[in-house]
Design a protein around this motif. Sequence first.
Motif, mmCIF file in Angstrom:
data_model
loop_
_atom_site.group_PDB
_atom_site.id
_atom_site.type_symbol
_atom_site.label_atom_id
_atom_site.label_comp_id
_atom_site.label_asym_id
_atom_site.label_seq_id
_atom_site.Cartn_x
_atom_site.Cartn_y
_atom_site.Cartn_z
ATOM 1 N N ALA A 70 -5.224 -1.487 12.712
ATOM 2 C CA ALA A 70 -5.521 -2.852 12.269
ATOM 3 C C ALA A 70 -5.304 -2.994 10.773
ATOM 4 C CB ALA A 70 -6.957 -3.208 12.630
ATOM 5 N N GLY A 71 -5.222 -4.237 10.347
ATOM 6 C CA GLY A 71 -5.085 -4.524 8.927
ATOM 7 C C GLY A 71 -4.973 -6.007 8.688
ATOM 8 N N MET A 72 -4.695 -6.337 7.454
ATOM 9 C CA MET A 72 -4.627 -7.729 7.033
ATOM 10 C C MET A 72 -3.185 -8.234 7.013
ATOM 11 S SD MET A 72 -7.796 -8.206 6.713
ATOM 12 C CE MET A 72 -7.812 -9.893 6.107
ATOM 13 N N VAL A 73 -3.022 -9.516 7.292
ATOM 14 C CA VAL A 73 -1.730 -10.191 7.178
ATOM 15 C C VAL A 73 -1.519 -10.483 5.690
ATOM 16 C CG1 VAL A 73 -0.420 -12.258 7.792
ATOM 17 C CG2 VAL A 73 -1.922 -11.182 9.488
ATOM 18 N N ASP A 74 -0.376 -10.082 5.161
ATOM 19 C CA ASP A 74 -0.060 -10.293 3.746
ATOM 20 C C ASP A 74 0.740 -11.573 3.548
ATOM 21 O OD1 ASP A 74 -1.267 -7.866 3.121
ATOM 22 O OD2 ASP A 74 0.621 -6.756 3.117
ATOM 23 N N GLY A 75 0.279 -12.456 2.672
ATOM 24 C CA GLY A 75 1.029 -13.654 2.293
ATOM 25 C C GLY A 75 1.493 -14.480 3.476
ATOM 26 N N ASP A 76 2.804 -14.735 3.538
ATOM 27 C CA ASP A 76 3.354 -15.558 4.621
ATOM 28 C C ASP A 76 3.889 -14.707 5.778
ATOM 29 O OD1 ASP A 76 5.574 -14.527 3.363
ATOM 30 O OD2 ASP A 76 6.581 -16.456 3.082
ATOM 31 N N GLU A 77 3.488 -13.447 5.822
ATOM 32 C CA GLU A 77 3.873 -12.534 6.891
ATOM 33 C C GLU A 77 3.346 -13.057 8.237
ATOM 34 O OE1 GLU A 77 3.639 -7.704 6.985
ATOM 35 O OE2 GLU A 77 1.783 -8.752 6.504
ATOM 36 N N THR A 78 4.099 -12.872 9.309
ATOM 37 C CA THR A 78 3.621 -13.252 10.634
ATOM 38 C C THR A 78 2.674 -12.175 11.159
ATOM 39 O OG1 THR A 78 5.389 -12.130 11.846
ATOM 40 C CG2 THR A 78 5.802 -14.430 11.153
ATOM 41 N N PRO A 79 1.768 -12.513 12.076
ATOM 42 C CA PRO A 79 0.917 -11.477 12.666
ATOM 43 C C PRO A 79 1.742 -10.361 13.326
ATOM 44 C CG PRO A 79 0.006 -13.632 13.135
ATOM 45 C CD PRO A 79 1.360 -13.849 12.503
ATOM 46 N N GLU A 80 2.845 -10.707 13.963
ATOM 47 C CA GLU A 80 3.705 -9.704 14.609
ATOM 48 C C GLU A 80 4.280 -8.725 13.586
ATOM 49 O OE1 GLU A 80 3.287 -13.175 17.227
ATOM 50 O OE2 GLU A 80 3.889 -13.013 15.136
ATOM 51 N N ASN A 81 4.768 -9.230 12.471
ATOM 52 C CA ASN A 81 5.303 -8.346 11.429
ATOM 53 C C ASN A 81 4.192 -7.519 10.780
ATOM 54 O OD1 ASN A 81 7.937 -9.121 11.858
ATOM 55 N ND2 ASN A 81 7.939 -10.648 10.222
ATOM 56 N N ALA A 82 3.027 -8.129 10.602
ATOM 57 C CA ALA A 82 1.906 -7.417 9.991
ATOM 58 C C ALA A 82 1.467 -6.238 10.861
ATOM 59 C CB ALA A 82 0.737 -8.370 9.754
ATOM 60 N N ILE A 83 1.370 -6.428 12.179
ATOM 61 C CA ILE A 83 0.913 -5.328 13.021
ATOM 62 C C ILE A 83 1.981 -4.245 13.137
ATOM 63 C CG2 ILE A 83 1.534 -6.239 15.308
ATOM 64 C CD1 ILE A 83 -1.607 -4.185 14.256
ATOM 65 N N ARG A 84 3.244 -4.620 13.106
ATOM 66 C CA ARG A 84 4.310 -3.605 13.089
ATOM 67 C C ARG A 84 4.176 -2.727 11.831
ATOM 68 N NH1 ARG A 84 8.459 -4.407 16.756
ATOM 69 N NH2 ARG A 84 8.349 -6.388 17.877
ATOM 70 N N ARG A 85 3.919 -3.360 10.696
ATOM 71 C CA ARG A 85 3.743 -2.636 9.427
ATOM 72 C C ARG A 85 2.508 -1.737 9.492
ATOM 73 N NH1 ARG A 85 0.341 -4.077 5.922
ATOM 74 N NH2 ARG A 85 0.342 -6.300 6.434
ATOM 75 N N GLU A 86 1.407 -2.273 10.001
ATOM 76 C CA GLU A 86 0.165 -1.502 10.071
ATOM 77 C C GLU A 86 0.298 -0.288 10.994
ATOM 78 O OE1 GLU A 86 -2.502 -1.639 8.281
ATOM 79 O OE2 GLU A 86 -2.133 -3.527 7.241
ATOM 80 N N ILE A 87 0.972 -0.449 12.125
ATOM 81 C CA ILE A 87 1.168 0.681 13.038
ATOM 82 C C ILE A 87 1.996 1.767 12.360
ATOM 83 C CG2 ILE A 87 2.288 1.387 15.201
ATOM 84 C CD1 ILE A 87 1.344 -1.377 16.336
ATOM 85 N N GLN A 88 2.998 1.374 11.607
ATOM 86 C CA GLN A 88 3.813 2.350 10.884
ATOM 87 C C GLN A 88 2.969 3.053 9.816
ATOM 88 O OE1 GLN A 88 6.308 4.882 9.777
ATOM 89 N NE2 GLN A 88 7.101 3.534 11.363
ATOM 90 N N GLU A 89 2.195 2.280 9.026
ATOM 91 C CA GLU A 89 1.380 2.864 7.961
ATOM 92 C C GLU A 89 0.282 3.784 8.507
ATOM 93 O OE1 GLU A 89 1.746 -1.009 4.962
ATOM 94 O OE2 GLU A 89 -0.226 -0.411 5.706
ATOM 95 N N GLU A 90 -0.388 3.349 9.563
ATOM 96 C CA GLU A 90 -1.556 4.084 10.048
ATOM 97 C C GLU A 90 -1.219 5.197 11.031
ATOM 98 O OE1 GLU A 90 -4.626 1.413 11.384
ATOM 99 O OE2 GLU A 90 -4.707 0.402 9.443
ATOM 100 N N LEU A 91 -0.228 4.967 11.899
ATOM 101 C CA LEU A 91 0.090 5.935 12.949
ATOM 102 C C LEU A 91 1.467 6.577 12.801
ATOM 103 C CD1 LEU A 91 -1.317 3.862 15.949
ATOM 104 C CD2 LEU A 91 -2.406 5.836 14.844
ATOM 105 N N GLY A 92 2.356 5.951 12.018
ATOM 106 C CA GLY A 92 3.689 6.514 11.796
ATOM 107 C C GLY A 92 4.704 6.185 12.878
#
Length: 170
Positions: A70-92
């Motif tokens: 989980a994490g926060m949506v940054d700026g005008d990022e979509t929820p879909e893009n935000a969760i893709r980023r968070e999964i990469q950051e947290e789980l790789g």
Amino acid sequence: MEIINRKTAYNGHFKVGLLTVQDGDEQLKRERFEPGTAVGALVWDTQQQRYLLTRQFRVGAESELVEIAAGMVDGDETPENAIRREIQEELGYDVDRLEQIARIYPSPGANAEVITIFFAEVSNKSGEGGGLEEESEKIETVVFTHEQLVKQQFEDAKTLIAAQWVQLRK
């Protein structure tokens, strides 16, 4: 009832708003926690046939919790893009497929946070995971079979919702 005035009472790591609510002839002052928009995902590794969750210290609980990525949506990022980023950051992992489970207000009485919860399928581990050093994240991956997931007692609401969603589907 109608909100007739908004002010920022505190603007730090999180924000607190001060709202004036008109209720008939009465004006009510209400504080509102305004953390922003969040995302979370229950991650299913299609290669290992296992769920991938996280364990990290959470200041609200004052302890480590096992929860979905989980994490926060940054700026005008979509929820879909935000969760893709968070999964990469947290789980790789890179995300192969996303499905929205729910969009929730975890505590709407005094909290403006909205969380979009997803189910994510992954198959390619392309990074280290563990969180971002510049955000002082220390995240451990926790692996569950389906049987372990549905038996686990979760304290985190978004994780409980995702686990129950899986249980209802299988």
